[in-house]
Motif scaffolding. Sequence first.
Motif, PDB file in Angstrom:
ATOM      1  N   GLY A   1       3.752  12.142  -6.104  1.00  0.00           N
ATOM      2  CA  GLY A   1       2.401  11.713  -5.732  1.00  0.00           C
ATOM      3  C   GLY A   1       2.151  10.278  -6.125  1.00  0.00           C
ATOM      4  N   ALA A   2       2.553   9.932  -7.342  1.00  0.00           N
ATOM      5  CA  ALA A   2       2.258   8.594  -7.856  1.00  0.00           C
ATOM      6  C   ALA A   2       2.961   7.505  -7.067  1.00  0.00           C
ATOM      7  CB  ALA A   2       2.656   8.524  -9.325  1.00  0.00           C
ATOM      8  N   SER A   3       4.227   7.742  -6.669  1.00  0.00           N
ATOM      9  CA  SER A   3       4.980   6.707  -5.981  1.00  0.00           C
ATOM     10  C   SER A   3       4.842   6.804  -4.466  1.00  0.00           C
ATOM     11  CB  SER A   3       6.452   6.793  -6.367  1.00  0.00           C
ATOM     12  OG  SER A   3       6.988   8.001  -5.866  1.00  0.00           O
ATOM     13  N   ASN A   4       3.916   7.696  -4.050  1.00  0.00           N
ATOM     14  CA  ASN A   4       3.632   7.778  -2.613  1.00  0.00           C
ATOM     15  C   ASN A   4       4.876   8.146  -1.796  1.00  0.00           C
ATOM     16  OD1 ASN A   4       1.901   7.745  -0.503  1.00  0.00           O
ATOM     17  ND2 ASN A   4       1.770   5.516  -0.312  1.00  0.00           N
TER      18      ASN A   4
ATOM     19  N   VAL B   1       6.043   5.521 -14.602  1.00  0.00           N
ATOM     20  CA  VAL B   1       5.061   5.341 -13.534  1.00  0.00           C
ATOM     21  C   VAL B   1       3.782   6.030 -13.960  1.00  0.00           C
ATOM     22  CG1 VAL B   1       4.488   5.809 -11.118  1.00  0.00           C
ATOM     23  CG2 VAL B   1       6.822   5.169 -11.758  1.00  0.00           C
ATOM     24  N   VAL B   2       2.715   5.256 -14.105  1.00  0.00           N
ATOM     25  CA  VAL B   2       1.422   5.806 -14.529  1.00  0.00           C
ATOM     26  C   VAL B   2       0.491   5.779 -13.326  1.00  0.00           C
ATOM     27  CG1 VAL B   2      -0.541   5.503 -16.068  1.00  0.00           C
ATOM     28  CG2 VAL B   2       1.775   4.920 -16.849  1.00  0.00           C
ATOM     29  N   GLU B   3      -0.095   6.922 -13.048  1.00  0.00           N
ATOM     30  CA  GLU B   3      -1.030   6.998 -11.931  1.00  0.00           C
ATOM     31  C   GLU B   3      -2.449   7.003 -12.480  1.00  0.00           C
ATOM     32  OE1 GLU B   3      -1.747   9.722  -7.918  1.00  0.00           O
ATOM     33  OE2 GLU B   3      -0.546  10.483  -9.566  1.00  0.00           O
ATOM     34  N   ALA B   4      -3.283   6.121 -11.964  1.00  0.00           N
ATOM     35  CA  ALA B   4      -4.679   6.076 -12.415  1.00  0.00           C
ATOM     36  C   ALA B   4      -5.483   7.104 -11.642  1.00  0.00           C
ATOM     37  CB  ALA B   4      -5.242   4.684 -12.192  1.00  0.00           C
TER      38      ALA B   4
ATOM     39  N   SER C   1      -1.698  10.790 -14.230  1.00  0.00           N
ATOM     40  CA  SER C   1      -0.393  11.394 -14.486  1.00  0.00           C
ATOM     41  C   SER C   1       0.558  10.337 -15.015  1.00  0.00           C
ATOM     42  CB  SER C   1       0.190  12.018 -13.208  1.00  0.00           C
ATOM     43  OG  SER C   1       0.653  11.001 -12.360  1.00  0.00           O
ATOM     44  N   VAL C   2       1.546  10.794 -15.734  1.00  0.00           N
ATOM     45  CA  VAL C   2       2.563   9.892 -16.281  1.00  0.00           C
ATOM     46  C   VAL C   2       3.931  10.440 -15.892  1.00  0.00           C
ATOM     47  CG1 VAL C   2       3.596   8.977 -18.378  1.00  0.00           C
ATOM     48  CG2 VAL C   2       1.113   9.208 -18.214  1.00  0.00           C
TER      49      VAL C   2
ATOM     50  N   ALA D   1       0.836  -1.194   0.000  1.00  0.00           N
ATOM     51  CA  ALA D   1       0.000   0.000   0.000  1.00  0.00           C
ATOM     52  C   ALA D   1       0.874   1.248   0.000  1.00  0.00           C
ATOM     53  CB  ALA D   1      -0.912  -0.008   1.225  1.00  0.00           C
ATOM     54  N   ALA D   2       2.052   1.136   0.661  1.00  0.00           N
ATOM     55  CA  ALA D   2       2.956   2.281   0.707  1.00  0.00           C
ATOM     56  C   ALA D   2       3.508   2.610  -0.685  1.00  0.00           C
ATOM     57  CB  ALA D   2       4.106   1.995   1.664  1.00  0.00           C
ATOM     58  N   LEU D   3       3.570   1.605  -1.540  1.00  0.00           N
ATOM     59  CA  LEU D   3       4.054   1.852  -2.896  1.00  0.00           C
ATOM     60  C   LEU D   3       3.010   2.598  -3.725  1.00  0.00           C
ATOM     61  CD1 LEU D   3       5.647  -1.600  -3.784  1.00  0.00           C
ATOM     62  CD2 LEU D   3       6.815   0.492  -3.082  1.00  0.00           C
TER      63      LEU D   3
END
Lengths: 268, 407
Positions: free
Chosen positions: B127-130, B222-225, B95-96, B54-56
């Motif tokens: 943001g995407a990779s937390n 890294v693609v963020e949905a 985001s990409v 979840a942290a990822l």
Amino acid sequence: MIGPMMNGPEDRSTRPGHPPVLDVRGLTKVYGEGEATVHALRGVDLVVERGDYVAIMGSSGSGKSTLMNIVGCLDVPTTGRYLLDGVDVSRLNDRQLALVRNRLIGFVFQAFNLIPRTTALANVELPLAYAGVPAAERRRRALAALDMVGLAARAGHEPNQLSGGQQQRVAVARALVTEPALVLADEPTGNLDSRSTADLLAIFDELNAAGRTIVLITHEPEVGSRARRLIKLFDGQIAADVRQGGPARGSAADRMLDQPTVPMERIR
Amino acid sequence: MSLFEILRFAARGVTANKLRSALTTLGVLIGVGAVILLVAVGNGSAKQITDRIAALGTDTLTVQSTSRGGASNTAITVETAKALRDPVLAPDVKSVSPVVSASATITYQGSDHSVQQFVGTYPSYFGASNTPVGTGAAFSDEDVAQGRRVLVIGQTVAEELFPGVEPVGAEVTVGGSLFTVVGVLEEKSSSSGFQDANDVAVAPLTAVQQTLTGYGPVSSVVVEATGSDRVDEAQAQVAAILDQRLKVSATTSGAANRSNSSPYRIQNASQLLETQTETADTFTVLLGAVAGISLLVGGIGITNIMLVTVTERTREIGIRKALGAPRRVILTQFLAEATMLSLTGGGLGVAAALIGSQFTIVGVKPVVVPSSIVLALGVSVAIGLFFGSVPASRAAGLRPIDALRYE
């Protein structure tokens, strides 16, 4: 067969209000089956009246312990009828039998059979507890019973802290505490030295003098001679039934009749 | 005879032989305690894995190139990454962030530190990779566009290079170029695998390409949905765009070996989470099985002691019967004794397990499963009661003389 002569039903019918404590008819007990069959009792008739002091003697294997266990409701006969205080024991269920053992019989064993790791007082209280006696009265009566056998000072001791003689006296106190109609003792002196034997027999004499009915098994002649009536068992049958001079209440008439192996009419 | 009296008898029976009672209790204690604690450890490690994943970030996809060497037509470049940011073809992509990574040594005033992961990317990466920025600030899109040499460092890097010194604003040297530290990442509690998640430095993609990696293909994207429930849709959209751009089609690569020949691989964090959770569940089941065996062994121990106790006490039952104890009273007494021993042992076992679960065991913080308490307690108490009362019932059913003669 030599046996008591005037103990038949007609004898009891003359005293309908006072049934004998013990009335055994044609008792047999067979152990095992087939070739291994052992006839421990081959038809025993025995009547014991209230207040009597009976010693049963016999060699080992004569069936005396078997008889005692059946009389004490610890075992059941193969055939025969057994009235205890006028009640036909064979018709009782498990719960009623427990009641009979508790109220009517006080049993003293050769091996003492005290509950281990439990004080003398608690051991004596046990039958009263099963009888539903309240705790305070239970304690009072148990102490009184212990006092009677001279062990009031040892009430708090556990069986392994008592000598054999003391343990047996505790067992006697436990047998007496419910004031049973019948005190049964299965070789009570078998594991005791002569001193303890003398103590115990003195207690039995006292009890009988106080009116308690006692039946004991022994193979020591000096113990048998203390009783008022001596029965000899041989091969599962009564071989002799002798009235003899009891020590406590022995009357002149009793002493006159003290002739071994001659069947006697009981005098009451 | 009242129930209270019988209970007093039972209590006396239990305390009469203290060692035997203590051993019985201990057997139940260990059985119950082991089950609860082992299940708690299994559950705790499962939870740990879940937390770690979840942290990822559960709403991210990671696109990686599988082609080795310089097959330039199938390599994923910054342009490919930019193409994934398409509101029409990929509405679920939030985001990409193309990522280039290198290992580099950061030098500051004579001391140097070799960073495990030197990452060049876009600001959306944080943001995407937390990995939020703790002190200072992240770099901006403007920084990326200008190729400014700014740097956000992880906690480990900050501690190594700047002991007792405020790192924000400091100038460091990376691969011969000067970078300015603008921020420090928040400490990441979970270290994924053997890597220290805090031993990281993040800089604008352009700056890293200029100074370290060159303008080749990126390591990953890294693609963020738009949400964790849109991850699968985002993955499908990303795959469609990539297939188109990298000229992958069912006709050229063949349906059967498509996955093998595909020049890219998409890692789905939520899929990873599912797989890992399944693994963790397997682990829990395994530990539960071990615990079950220990409960069984404990149960056999209880059975043994109870059987020995009753056999040993058959004579006592005979004496009690000879003194006029009804069968029901004897049964109740033995049942009560067995209940006392099992419940005391079980209760102590639960207490021991709860105390034990407060400590970290083999690196895992145990999380107690309530149903395991019920199960362990239930089974051991049931075993105790059954094997405490059934032989007692048999003994109570004997004729007194048979019980007295029992050897």
